[in-house]
Motif scaffolding. Structure first.
Motif, mmCIF file in Angstrom:
data_model
loop_
_atom_site.group_PDB
_atom_site.id
_atom_site.type_symbol
_atom_site.label_atom_id
_atom_site.label_comp_id
_atom_site.label_asym_id
_atom_site.label_seq_id
_atom_site.Cartn_x
_atom_site.Cartn_y
_atom_site.Cartn_z
ATOM 1 N N LEU A 81 -27.068 -34.620 -25.487
ATOM 2 C CA LEU A 81 -27.286 -33.141 -25.186
ATOM 3 C C LEU A 81 -26.587 -32.603 -23.922
ATOM 4 C CD1 LEU A 81 -28.192 -30.296 -26.231
ATOM 5 C CD2 LEU A 81 -30.503 -30.894 -25.103
ATOM 6 N N VAL A 82 -25.684 -31.773 -24.057
ATOM 7 C CA VAL A 82 -25.233 -31.009 -22.793
ATOM 8 C C VAL A 82 -24.965 -29.573 -22.893
ATOM 9 C CG1 VAL A 82 -22.937 -30.886 -21.368
ATOM 10 C CG2 VAL A 82 -23.327 -33.182 -22.577
ATOM 11 N N ALA A 83 -25.818 -29.051 -21.628
ATOM 12 C CA ALA A 83 -25.787 -27.550 -21.625
ATOM 13 C C ALA A 83 -25.024 -27.284 -20.502
ATOM 14 C CB ALA A 83 -27.421 -27.390 -21.252
ATOM 15 N N ILE A 84 -24.273 -25.948 -20.706
ATOM 16 C CA ILE A 84 -23.265 -25.613 -19.794
ATOM 17 C C ILE A 84 -23.717 -23.995 -19.664
ATOM 18 C CG2 ILE A 84 -20.771 -24.809 -19.849
ATOM 19 C CD1 ILE A 84 -20.304 -26.888 -22.083
ATOM 20 N N VAL A 85 -23.823 -23.851 -18.538
ATOM 21 C CA VAL A 85 -24.140 -22.411 -18.090
ATOM 22 C C VAL A 85 -23.207 -21.776 -17.467
ATOM 23 C CG1 VAL A 85 -25.745 -21.107 -16.312
ATOM 24 C CG2 VAL A 85 -26.571 -23.144 -17.361
ATOM 25 N N ASP A 86 -22.796 -20.641 -18.209
ATOM 26 C CA ASP A 86 -21.714 -19.565 -17.660
ATOM 27 C C ASP A 86 -22.046 -18.915 -16.576
ATOM 28 O OD1 ASP A 86 -19.505 -18.138 -17.709
ATOM 29 O OD2 ASP A 86 -19.821 -17.066 -19.460
ATOM 30 N N ASN A 87 -21.803 -19.352 -15.573
ATOM 31 C CA ASN A 87 -22.650 -18.779 -14.139
ATOM 32 C C ASN A 87 -21.700 -17.647 -13.809
ATOM 33 O OD1 ASN A 87 -23.428 -20.033 -11.149
ATOM 34 N ND2 ASN A 87 -24.289 -18.487 -12.032
ATOM 35 N N ASN A 88 -21.591 -16.330 -14.438
ATOM 36 C CA ASN A 88 -20.854 -15.376 -13.830
ATOM 37 C C ASN A 88 -21.683 -14.298 -12.922
ATOM 38 O OD1 ASN A 88 -22.160 -13.378 -15.739
ATOM 39 N ND2 ASN A 88 -20.808 -14.010 -17.419
ATOM 40 N N LYS A 89 -22.898 -14.423 -12.964
ATOM 41 C CA LYS A 89 -23.734 -13.822 -11.943
ATOM 42 C C LYS A 89 -23.844 -12.414 -12.269
ATOM 43 C CE LYS A 89 -22.320 -16.813 -8.193
ATOM 44 N NZ LYS A 89 -21.585 -17.656 -9.125
ATOM 45 N N VAL A 103 -27.014 -32.907 -13.094
ATOM 46 C CA VAL A 103 -26.306 -31.772 -12.795
ATOM 47 C C VAL A 103 -24.829 -31.833 -12.469
ATOM 48 C CG1 VAL A 103 -26.241 -29.389 -11.850
ATOM 49 C CG2 VAL A 103 -28.739 -30.359 -12.289
ATOM 50 N N LEU A 104 -23.999 -31.170 -13.111
ATOM 51 C CA LEU A 104 -22.462 -31.247 -12.569
ATOM 52 C C LEU A 104 -22.180 -29.628 -12.048
ATOM 53 C CD1 LEU A 104 -21.188 -33.510 -15.163
ATOM 54 C CD2 LEU A 104 -21.277 -34.116 -12.741
ATOM 55 N N GLU A 105 -21.543 -29.382 -11.343
ATOM 56 C CA GLU A 105 -20.907 -28.021 -11.066
ATOM 57 C C GLU A 105 -19.375 -28.102 -11.021
ATOM 58 O OE1 GLU A 105 -23.753 -25.766 -8.105
ATOM 59 O OE2 GLU A 105 -23.670 -27.792 -7.348
ATOM 60 N N VAL A 106 -18.914 -26.930 -11.572
ATOM 61 C CA VAL A 106 -17.525 -26.954 -11.609
ATOM 62 C C VAL A 106 -16.820 -25.276 -11.552
ATOM 63 C CG1 VAL A 106 -17.107 -28.875 -13.199
ATOM 64 C CG2 VAL A 106 -17.197 -26.673 -14.312
ATOM 65 N N ASP A 107 -15.728 -25.433 -11.243
ATOM 66 C CA ASP A 107 -15.029 -24.038 -11.558
ATOM 67 C C ASP A 107 -14.747 -23.797 -12.867
ATOM 68 O OD1 ASP A 107 -13.183 -22.039 -11.860
ATOM 69 O OD2 ASP A 107 -11.800 -22.633 -10.089
ATOM 70 N N GLY A 108 -15.411 -22.967 -13.362
ATOM 71 C CA GLY A 108 -15.452 -22.573 -14.816
ATOM 72 C C GLY A 108 -14.092 -22.083 -15.400
ATOM 73 N N HIS A 109 -13.222 -21.909 -14.588
ATOM 74 C CA HIS A 109 -11.837 -21.479 -14.999
ATOM 75 C C HIS A 109 -10.643 -22.253 -14.687
ATOM 76 C CE1 HIS A 109 -13.549 -17.297 -15.945
ATOM 77 N NE2 HIS A 109 -14.018 -17.345 -14.467
ATOM 78 N N ASP A 110 -11.289 -23.398 -14.385
ATOM 79 C CA ASP A 110 -10.251 -24.536 -14.238
ATOM 80 C C ASP A 110 -10.238 -25.751 -15.273
ATOM 81 O OD1 ASP A 110 -8.993 -27.073 -13.600
ATOM 82 O OD2 ASP A 110 -9.521 -26.727 -11.271
ATOM 83 N N VAL A 111 -9.361 -25.578 -16.278
ATOM 84 C CA VAL A 111 -9.467 -26.579 -17.383
ATOM 85 C C VAL A 111 -9.677 -27.870 -17.018
ATOM 86 C CG1 VAL A 111 -8.716 -24.663 -18.869
ATOM 87 C CG2 VAL A 111 -7.327 -26.548 -17.763
ATOM 88 N N ILE A 121 -22.843 -26.829 -14.631
ATOM 89 C CA ILE A 121 -22.809 -25.161 -14.118
ATOM 90 C C ILE A 121 -21.508 -24.740 -13.756
ATOM 91 C CG2 ILE A 121 -23.881 -23.272 -12.308
ATOM 92 C CD1 ILE A 121 -26.286 -25.741 -12.057
ATOM 93 N N ALA A 122 -20.995 -23.708 -14.715
ATOM 94 C CA ALA A 122 -19.588 -23.354 -14.531
ATOM 95 C C ALA A 122 -19.521 -22.136 -13.805
ATOM 96 C CB ALA A 122 -19.092 -23.383 -15.873
ATOM 97 N N ARG A 123 -19.155 -22.153 -12.571
ATOM 98 C CA ARG A 123 -19.005 -20.699 -11.851
ATOM 99 C C ARG A 123 -17.687 -19.905 -12.416
ATOM 100 N NH1 ARG A 123 -19.364 -25.339 -8.143
ATOM 101 N NH2 ARG A 123 -17.026 -25.144 -7.841
ATOM 102 N N THR A 124 -18.047 -18.726 -12.624
ATOM 103 C CA THR A 124 -17.039 -17.993 -13.711
ATOM 104 C C THR A 124 -17.144 -16.620 -13.010
ATOM 105 O OG1 THR A 124 -18.529 -17.318 -15.344
ATOM 106 C CG2 THR A 124 -17.001 -19.362 -15.815
ATOM 107 N N VAL A 125 -16.057 -15.733 -13.459
ATOM 108 C CA VAL A 125 -15.980 -14.361 -13.072
ATOM 109 C C VAL A 125 -16.251 -13.540 -14.486
ATOM 110 C CG1 VAL A 125 -14.512 -12.612 -12.353
ATOM 111 C CG2 VAL A 125 -14.499 -14.833 -11.228
ATOM 112 N N LYS A 126 -17.228 -12.680 -14.339
ATOM 113 C CA LYS A 126 -17.442 -11.790 -15.451
ATOM 114 C C LYS A 126 -16.188 -11.081 -16.036
ATOM 115 C CE LYS A 126 -21.058 -9.654 -17.850
ATOM 116 N NZ LYS A 126 -22.084 -10.103 -18.740
ATOM 117 N N GLY A 127 -15.534 -10.918 -16.938
ATOM 118 C CA GLY A 127 -14.515 -10.209 -17.471
ATOM 119 C C GLY A 127 -13.142 -11.024 -17.030
ATOM 120 N N LYS A 128 -13.172 -12.161 -16.573
ATOM 121 C CA LYS A 128 -11.964 -12.621 -15.884
ATOM 122 C C LYS A 128 -10.570 -12.467 -16.696
ATOM 123 C CE LYS A 128 -9.602 -16.086 -13.702
ATOM 124 N NZ LYS A 128 -9.362 -15.862 -12.210
ATOM 125 N N GLY A 129 -9.766 -11.969 -15.733
ATOM 126 C CA GLY A 129 -8.357 -11.895 -16.577
ATOM 127 C C GLY A 129 -8.099 -10.556 -16.844
#
Length: 281
Positions: free
Chosen positions: A173-181, A208-216, A237-245
């Motif tokens: 099982l892998v959970a991914i958190v869209d961490n757009n804050k 726990v792994l942490e990544v830039d959620g916009h870096d493929v 935990i994927a660090r992202t931007v709400k409404g990216k792009g």
């Protein structure tokens, strides 16, 4: 590590998905623009790099399962499913219309490729854990991936599932958190401050792994690394931007679920078209 060709391929797929998201919320429609755009790269890497799945046989028993727990962001998943060939692309523009197979939230009874009905936040991780434990009992090869919103983490059921997953050593099982804050009404830290997510998930027994959620490339590496962890569930935990792009929607809670004016739609089209032609995703 991804090759340059793989990275370019995934970036273009993410740009295509973000472009489709904008078109699915074309005026006068209302839709969850912000959260769908923030997870475009995550969904892309799952469908076009990691998941074992077959659009011609959505019920293939050995397929990996993906649960969009933050079901309001289904537009990103719909765009990926259409791009994979689960249904004709023409259906995307008809989303939320009477009789359309694409509902406002995922519906496994209407849409090929959907594994669970979600949208009532907090339930997806429990569903994913059930599928993961069933896979272990059946000695099945599939893995389960669950995408959660960071605002969704305020739901108590998430943490009940997290405790159970660790207790049962659900390492498939892998959970991914869209961490757009940002959640529907504003910054999460001003509504239900979750503190440091890494420490919280570790306290519940997860790796726990942490990544830039916009870096493929970073997302792909994290998903690969998750397969090497034994005896523990993994959360990315994927660090992202709400409404990216989408310039006017980035970090803007007003576009969590909203309509665009004609002028805003033109801006969003121009920005996502530029990315699709080879610019930044």
């Amino acid at each position: 590590m991804l090759s340059a060709e793989q990275r370019e391929y995934l970036q273009r797929k993410a740009a295509r998905i973000r472009r489709d998201i904008v078109d699915m919320v074309a005026p006068p429609k209302v839709g969850h623009l912000g959260g769908a755009a923030s997870c475009a790269e995550i969904v892309t890497v799952l469908y076009f790099y990691k998941l074992r799945h077959d659009p011609q046989n959505p019920g293939w028993p050995a397929r990996d399962r993906f649960i969009m727990s933050k079901g309001h962001s289904a537009l990103a998943q719909y765009a990926a499913l259409a791009e994979c060939g689960y249904f004709p692309r023409e259906e995307l523009r008809r989303n939320k219309e009477l009789g359309c197979i694409l509902q406002g939230h995922p519906d496994m009874g209407k849409t090929p490729g959907i594994e669970a009905n979600t949208g009532s936040l907090g339930q997806g991780l429990s569903i994913g854990l059930g599928l993961a434990l069933a896979g272990k009992l059946d000695k099945a090869p599939y893995r389960v991936y669950v995408l959660l919103g960071d605002g969704e983490l305020a739901e108590g059921q998430v943490w009940e599932a997290a405790m159970a997953a660790a207790a049962y050593r659900a390492d498939n099982l892998v959970a991914i958190v869209d961490n757009n804050k940002v959640q529907a009404t504003g910054p999460i830290r001003e509504r239900m401050d979750m503190g440091e997510l890494k420490k919280k998930w570790e306290a519940f027994g997860w790796y726990v792994l942490e990544v830039d959620g916009h870096d493929v490339g970073a997302i792909a590496l994290a998903l690969d690394a998750a397969e090497e962890i034994c005896g523990q569930p993994v959360v990315i935990i994927a660090r992202t931007v709400k409404g990216k792009g989408i310039p006017f929607a980035e970090n803007n809670a007003a576009y969590h679920n909203a309509s665009m004016t004609a002028a805003e739609y033109a801006i969003a089209c121009a920005a996502t078209e530029a990315a699709l032609r080879g610019g930044e995703t």
